[in-house]
Design an enzyme around this catalytic site. Sequence first.
Site, PDB file in Angstrom:
ATOM      1  N   MET A 124       0.843  -1.169   0.000  1.00 44.33           N
ATOM      2  CA  MET A 124       0.000   0.000   0.000  1.00 44.33           C
ATOM      3  C   MET A 124       0.891   1.236   0.000  1.00 44.33           C
ATOM      4  O   MET A 124       1.471   1.576   1.020  1.00 44.33           O
ATOM      5  CB  MET A 124      -0.912  -0.032   1.225  1.00 44.33           C
ATOM      6  CG  MET A 124      -1.479   1.302   1.600  1.00 44.33           C
ATOM      7  SD  MET A 124      -2.587   1.307   3.008  1.00 44.33           S
ATOM      8  CE  MET A 124      -1.513   0.881   4.337  1.00 44.33           C
ATOM      9  N   PRO A 125       1.028   1.916  -1.135  1.00 41.37           N
ATOM     10  CA  PRO A 125       1.818   3.141  -1.174  1.00 41.37           C
ATOM     11  C   PRO A 125       1.131   4.274  -0.410  1.00 41.37           C
ATOM     12  O   PRO A 125      -0.092   4.424  -0.467  1.00 41.37           O
ATOM     13  CB  PRO A 125       1.893   3.484  -2.659  1.00 41.37           C
ATOM     14  CG  PRO A 125       1.477   2.255  -3.383  1.00 41.37           C
ATOM     15  CD  PRO A 125       0.591   1.504  -2.461  1.00 41.37           C
ATOM     16  N   ILE A 126       1.941   5.042   0.284  1.00 42.98           N
ATOM     17  CA  ILE A 126       1.464   6.252   0.951  1.00 42.98           C
ATOM     18  C   ILE A 126       2.339   7.398   0.467  1.00 42.98           C
ATOM     19  O   ILE A 126       3.561   7.349   0.584  1.00 42.98           O
ATOM     20  CB  ILE A 126       1.545   6.131   2.484  1.00 42.98           C
ATOM     21  CG1 ILE A 126       0.690   4.971   2.961  1.00 42.98           C
ATOM     22  CG2 ILE A 126       1.119   7.439   3.145  1.00 42.98           C
ATOM     23  CD1 ILE A 126       0.847   4.666   4.443  1.00 42.98           C
ATOM     24  N   HIS A 133      -2.640   5.811  -1.012  1.00 43.39           N
ATOM     25  CA  HIS A 133      -3.125   6.843  -0.093  1.00 43.39           C
ATOM     26  C   HIS A 133      -2.276   8.092  -0.272  1.00 43.39           C
ATOM     27  O   HIS A 133      -1.042   8.009  -0.310  1.00 43.39           O
ATOM     28  CB  HIS A 133      -3.022   6.362   1.355  1.00 43.39           C
ATOM     29  CG  HIS A 133      -3.860   5.152   1.620  1.00 43.39           C
ATOM     30  ND1 HIS A 133      -5.046   5.213   2.291  1.00 43.39           N
ATOM     31  CD2 HIS A 133      -3.697   3.852   1.265  1.00 43.39           C
ATOM     32  CE1 HIS A 133      -5.572   4.007   2.368  1.00 43.39           C
ATOM     33  NE2 HIS A 133      -4.772   3.165   1.741  1.00 43.39           N
TER      34      HIS A 133
END
Length: 72
Positions: A1-3, A41
Amino acid sequence: MPIVTIELTREGVTREQKQQLIKGATDLISSVLNKEPNLTHVIIDEVDLDNWGVAGEQVSVLREKGITADKK
């Protein structure tokens, strides 16, 4: 999940501009890292001018002097 975190000085960035940043960052992550957009995100953190410094001075002070950070 990239932030992805985008930090900006608090100087009147509009809701529409923020939406463009969120969309652009999401598209970039999707394109470069092949990640699903719904897993990306994006956080926009607006920083008060008193809490941001360049070349040893607060940006608020630089603005009062009529100096932009890129011209110091």
